[in-house]
Motif scaffolding. Structure first.
Motif, PDB file in Angstrom:
ATOM      1  N   THR A 158      45.534 -20.804  13.417  1.00 39.03           N
ATOM      2  CA  THR A 158      44.667 -21.947  13.105  1.00 39.03           C
ATOM      3  C   THR A 158      44.236 -21.937  11.641  1.00 39.03           C
ATOM      4  O   THR A 158      43.933 -22.994  11.078  1.00 39.03           O
ATOM      5  CB  THR A 158      43.405 -21.842  13.998  1.00 39.03           C
ATOM      6  OG1 THR A 158      43.802 -21.559  15.340  1.00 39.03           O
ATOM      7  CG2 THR A 158      42.575 -23.100  13.957  1.00 39.03           C
ATOM      8  N   LYS A 159      44.190 -20.742  11.019  1.00 40.09           N
ATOM      9  CA  LYS A 159      43.668 -20.598   9.649  1.00 40.09           C
ATOM     10  C   LYS A 159      44.788 -20.885   8.638  1.00 40.09           C
ATOM     11  O   LYS A 159      45.277 -21.992   8.571  1.00 40.09           O
ATOM     12  CB  LYS A 159      43.052 -19.208   9.480  1.00 40.09           C
ATOM     13  CG  LYS A 159      42.159 -18.779  10.648  1.00 40.09           C
ATOM     14  CD  LYS A 159      40.923 -19.642  10.761  1.00 40.09           C
ATOM     15  CE  LYS A 159      39.901 -19.099  11.718  1.00 40.09           C
ATOM     16  NZ  LYS A 159      39.777 -19.776  12.992  1.00 40.09           N
ATOM     17  N   TYR A 160      45.188 -19.862   7.863  1.00 44.52           N
ATOM     18  CA  TYR A 160      46.122 -20.122   6.756  1.00 44.52           C
ATOM     19  C   TYR A 160      47.518 -20.516   7.208  1.00 44.52           C
ATOM     20  O   TYR A 160      48.217 -21.238   6.504  1.00 44.52           O
ATOM     21  CB  TYR A 160      46.233 -18.875   5.867  1.00 44.52           C
ATOM     22  CG  TYR A 160      45.029 -18.677   4.984  1.00 44.52           C
ATOM     23  CD1 TYR A 160      44.792 -19.516   3.902  1.00 44.52           C
ATOM     24  CD2 TYR A 160      44.117 -17.661   5.238  1.00 44.52           C
ATOM     25  CE1 TYR A 160      43.677 -19.343   3.094  1.00 44.52           C
ATOM     26  CE2 TYR A 160      43.011 -17.479   4.437  1.00 44.52           C
ATOM     27  CZ  TYR A 160      42.795 -18.324   3.367  1.00 44.52           C
ATOM     28  OH  TYR A 160      41.693 -18.159   2.569  1.00 44.52           O
TER      29      TYR A 160
ATOM     30  N   SER B 112      45.947 -20.512  20.885  1.00 48.20           N
ATOM     31  CA  SER B 112      44.867 -20.248  19.922  1.00 48.20           C
ATOM     32  C   SER B 112      44.862 -18.756  19.626  1.00 48.20           C
ATOM     33  O   SER B 112      45.498 -17.964  20.346  1.00 48.20           O
ATOM     34  CB  SER B 112      43.507 -20.656  20.512  1.00 48.20           C
ATOM     35  OG  SER B 112      43.157 -19.765  21.561  1.00 48.20           O
ATOM     36  N   GLY B 113      44.117 -18.387  18.588  1.00 53.85           N
ATOM     37  CA  GLY B 113      43.981 -16.966  18.282  1.00 53.85           C
ATOM     38  C   GLY B 113      43.338 -16.220  19.431  1.00 53.85           C
ATOM     39  O   GLY B 113      43.748 -15.111  19.789  1.00 53.85           O
ATOM     40  N   MET B 114      42.318 -16.806  20.041  1.00 53.73           N
ATOM     41  CA  MET B 114      41.653 -16.154  21.175  1.00 53.73           C
ATOM     42  C   MET B 114      42.618 -15.980  22.343  1.00 53.73           C
ATOM     43  O   MET B 114      42.514 -15.009  23.098  1.00 53.73           O
ATOM     44  CB  MET B 114      40.403 -16.930  21.615  1.00 53.73           C
ATOM     45  CG  MET B 114      39.151 -16.639  20.801  1.00 53.73           C
ATOM     46  SD  MET B 114      38.783 -14.878  20.506  1.00 53.73           S
ATOM     47  CE  MET B 114      38.433 -14.282  22.140  1.00 53.73           C
TER      48      MET B 114
ATOM     49  N   CYS C 267      41.150  -3.222  15.218  1.00 56.42           N
ATOM     50  CA  CYS C 267      40.570  -3.290  13.869  1.00 56.42           C
ATOM     51  C   CYS C 267      40.582  -4.713  13.322  1.00 56.42           C
ATOM     52  O   CYS C 267      41.448  -5.522  13.686  1.00 56.42           O
ATOM     53  CB  CYS C 267      41.411  -2.447  12.904  1.00 56.42           C
ATOM     54  SG  CYS C 267      41.492  -0.725  13.352  1.00 56.42           S
ATOM     55  N   GLU C 268      39.651  -4.980  12.419  1.00 54.75           N
ATOM     56  CA  GLU C 268      39.742  -6.152  11.541  1.00 54.75           C
ATOM     57  C   GLU C 268      39.582  -5.631  10.130  1.00 54.75           C
ATOM     58  O   GLU C 268      38.569  -5.020   9.806  1.00 54.75           O
ATOM     59  CB  GLU C 268      38.669  -7.194  11.859  1.00 54.75           C
ATOM     60  CG  GLU C 268      39.157  -8.206  12.854  1.00 54.75           C
ATOM     61  CD  GLU C 268      38.205  -9.364  13.083  1.00 54.75           C
ATOM     62  OE1 GLU C 268      37.713  -9.950  12.113  1.00 54.75           O
ATOM     63  OE2 GLU C 268      37.975  -9.669  14.270  1.00 54.75           O
ATOM     64  N   SER C 269      40.587  -5.843   9.310  1.00 54.69           N
ATOM     65  CA  SER C 269      40.550  -5.358   7.930  1.00 54.69           C
ATOM     66  C   SER C 269      41.437  -6.253   7.081  1.00 54.69           C
ATOM     67  O   SER C 269      42.642  -6.262   7.314  1.00 54.69           O
ATOM     68  CB  SER C 269      41.049  -3.914   7.876  1.00 54.69           C
ATOM     69  OG  SER C 269      41.153  -3.470   6.552  1.00 54.69           O
TER      70      SER C 269
ATOM     71  N   ASN D 104      44.915  -9.527  11.893  1.00 53.27           N
ATOM     72  CA  ASN D 104      45.365  -9.601  10.491  1.00 53.27           C
ATOM     73  C   ASN D 104      45.146 -10.992   9.899  1.00 53.27           C
ATOM     74  O   ASN D 104      45.743 -11.344   8.887  1.00 53.27           O
ATOM     75  CB  ASN D 104      46.868  -9.240  10.457  1.00 53.27           C
ATOM     76  CG  ASN D 104      47.374  -8.834   9.099  1.00 53.27           C
ATOM     77  OD1 ASN D 104      46.634  -8.319   8.266  1.00 53.27           O
ATOM     78  ND2 ASN D 104      48.662  -9.072   8.860  1.00 53.27           N
ATOM     79  N   THR D 105      44.289 -11.803  10.552  1.00 54.65           N
ATOM     80  CA  THR D 105      44.167 -13.214  10.172  1.00 54.65           C
ATOM     81  C   THR D 105      43.727 -13.402   8.726  1.00 54.65           C
ATOM     82  O   THR D 105      44.276 -14.242   8.010  1.00 54.65           O
ATOM     83  CB  THR D 105      43.156 -13.925  11.101  1.00 54.65           C
ATOM     84  OG1 THR D 105      43.513 -13.686  12.462  1.00 54.65           O
ATOM     85  CG2 THR D 105      43.142 -15.417  10.854  1.00 54.65           C
ATOM     86  N   VAL D 106      42.726 -12.630   8.291  1.00 52.47           N
ATOM     87  CA  VAL D 106      42.187 -12.841   6.938  1.00 52.47           C
ATOM     88  C   VAL D 106      43.257 -12.570   5.881  1.00 52.47           C
ATOM     89  O   VAL D 106      43.352 -13.278   4.878  1.00 52.47           O
ATOM     90  CB  VAL D 106      40.940 -11.944   6.709  1.00 52.47           C
ATOM     91  CG1 VAL D 106      40.537 -11.928   5.245  1.00 52.47           C
ATOM     92  CG2 VAL D 106      39.776 -12.433   7.569  1.00 52.47           C
TER      93      VAL D 106
HETATM   94  C1  LIG Z   1      39.205 -13.328  12.351  1.00 56.91           C
HETATM   95  C2  LIG Z   1      39.433 -14.295  13.466  1.00 56.91           C
HETATM   96  N1  LIG Z   1      40.200 -13.910  14.507  1.00 56.91           N
HETATM   97  C3  LIG Z   1      40.426 -14.732  15.549  1.00 56.91           C
HETATM   98  C4  LIG Z   1      39.884 -16.000  15.587  1.00 56.91           C
HETATM   99  C5  LIG Z   1      40.128 -16.869  16.793  1.00 56.91           C
HETATM  100  O1  LIG Z   1      41.087 -17.827  16.510  1.00 56.91           O
HETATM  101  P1  LIG Z   1      41.145 -19.261  17.259  1.00 56.91           P
HETATM  102  O2  LIG Z   1      39.945 -20.033  16.816  1.00 56.91           O
HETATM  103  O3  LIG Z   1      42.454 -19.822  16.781  1.00 56.91           O
HETATM  104  O4  LIG Z   1      41.124 -18.999  18.710  1.00 56.91           O
HETATM  105  C6  LIG Z   1      39.117 -16.451  14.517  1.00 56.91           C
HETATM  106  C7  LIG Z   1      38.558 -17.824  14.528  1.00 56.91           C
HETATM  107  O5  LIG Z   1      37.709 -18.185  13.723  1.00 56.91           O
HETATM  108  C8  LIG Z   1      38.865 -15.570  13.441  1.00 56.91           C
HETATM  109  O6  LIG Z   1      38.095 -15.942  12.408  1.00 56.91           O
END
Ligand SMILES: Cc1ncc(COP(=O)(O)O)c(C=O)c1O
Length: 388
Positions: A208-210, A87-89, A154-156, A185-187
């Motif tokens: 998990t997202k795009y 997962s991202g986390m 960062c988140e940007s 860099n998810t967004v």
């Molecule tokens: C910006 C961002 N980073 C990380 C995560 C965590 O990802 P995951 O839900 O795959 O653990 C999310 C989940 O919503 C997120 O929105």
């Protein structure tokens, strides 16, 4: 910038997503559903263990299907290496765990995903401190550094207000002081922003997202130099155990094949819908980086190739309850967390009315939209009936 143009992406990335030009054989890699791998001798096993970050010994370390995805992500992020997580986390936790020691400080810049901050709060119990900087200018960020800052995270764009940070300046500043520069860099997706080219050490994603793109699987990744990714592999991936399952890697590889097409459609529709809402009498403000002006517009042009299918709206409504009522009247927008799939979603940053004191950065009449593939006309009509 015409964020809907298909040419917004680097043509090389389109080929990478398709794995075009791969050797003869099946178009999709086999799902290697094995937890362990046999060797001819114990000497061969022990030699493989020394290179376990690249050789399959045990699937909590390296698995051939997962490795295929890691190589694709590394190419998209212009990185030497990438590691994929369950997962991202998982990726965020392993990265912080691997890079930080007791006595270190982390500076979080921008709107940070809530559980990342909760994790940092847990790390305080292990002697790792943190603080936050919400200002987006480099002077404020520099002033927020402490003598023990080891990592700037960062988140940007952020995932609610979509504000941009000066990534080039942050990376240069961090490098000059021997501080790790890490970005979620998810967004932006790996197609619309290349943080390593801007000087960042590591770029993280919730796949998990795009990247997965169909709301049917979880995943995370971190991309960077061989040295840093191997360090995260040995001190974070193997020890925390948030391994990606081979079938999930296969689903992410399949998702990536259509990422450019999905994203082109979603960003074009999101832009049109956001512009439509910006001129609606019941809308106070739209949060979308391509609609920002001033410094934010300059940063957008400089560090992004476009924006994805996400934006937020502050409505001109009396209170939180009437905003929630608008969301509930929407028929084509699922009421759900997460985003980046083919279905449109809506959520609020607030579970309950925040009250005046708390409503500092996130207005109580704000909703976030993730635009799917239903088509802009149908979504605009749905928003119209919900806001009537
Ligand atoms: C910006 C961002 N980073 C990380 C995560 C965590 O990802 P995951 O839900 O795959 O653990 C999310 C989940 O919503 C997120 O929105």
């Amino acid at each position: 910038m015409d964020s809907g143009s298909p040419d917004v992406f680097d043509p090389a990335d389109r080929l990478t997503c398709l794995r075009a030009g791969d050797a003869a054989g099946p178009v999709m890699p086999p799902v290697v559903q094995a937890s362990l791998f046999r060797f001819d001798s114990l000497e061969a096993l022990f030699a493989a263990q020394a290179r376990e970050h690249e050789v399959s010994v045990y699937s909590r370390g390296t698995n051939p299907t997962v490795r295929e995805l890691e190589q694709v992500i590394a190419r998209l992020e212009r990185a030497e290496a990438a590691k994929c997580f369950g997962s991202g986390m998982g990726a965020i936790a392993a990265t912080l765990f691997a890079l930080l020691e007791a006595g270190d400080h982390v500076l979080f810049c921008g709107d940070i995903y809530g559980p990342t901050i909760e994790l940092a709060e847990r790390l305080a119990g292990f002697g790792v401190g943190h603080s936050r900087c919400f200002a987006t200018d480099i002077d404020s960020i520099e002033q927020a550094i402490t003598p023990t800052t080891r990592l700037i995270y960062c988140e940007s764009p952020g995932s609610m207000r979509f504000e941009l940070l000066p990534l080039h300046e942050i990376a240069a500043f961090a490098r000059a002081r021997g501080i790790f520069a890490v970005i979620d860099n998810t967004v932006a997706t790996p197609l619309l922003q290349k943080p390593l080219e801007l000087g960042f050490d590591l770029s993280l994603h919730s796949c998990t997202k795009y990247i997965g793109g169909h709301s049917d699987t979880l995943g995370g990744t971190v991309a960077g130099s061989n040295e840093l990714v191997e360090r995260i592999f040995r001190r974070g991936y193997m020890l925390l155990g948030a391994a990606m399952a081979p079938h999930d890697a296969w689903l992410h590889l399949r998702g990536l094949m259509t990422l450019p097409q999905r994203l082109a459609q979603q960003q074009a529709d999101a832009m049109e819908i956001a512009q439509h809402l910006a001129s609606h009498p019941k809308v106070r403000r739209v949060f979308h980086p391509a609609l920002a002006d001033g410094v934010q517009a300059k940063l957008f042009a400089r560090q992004m190739r476009g924006h994805s299918g996400l934006f937020s709206v502050e409505f001109d409504l009396p209170d939180h309850a009437s905003t929630i009522a608008v969301a509930n009247r929407l028929q084509l927008f699922g009421k759900a967390i997460s985003w980046g799939g083919v279905e449109s979603l809506v959520t609020s940053p607030w579970r309950r009315d925040p009250g005046d004191a708390e409503e500092l950065r996130m207005p109580r009449t704000m909703l976030r939209f993730s635009i799917g593939l239903e088509g802009r006309d149908a979504l605009i009509a749905d928003l119209g009936q919900a806001m009537a």
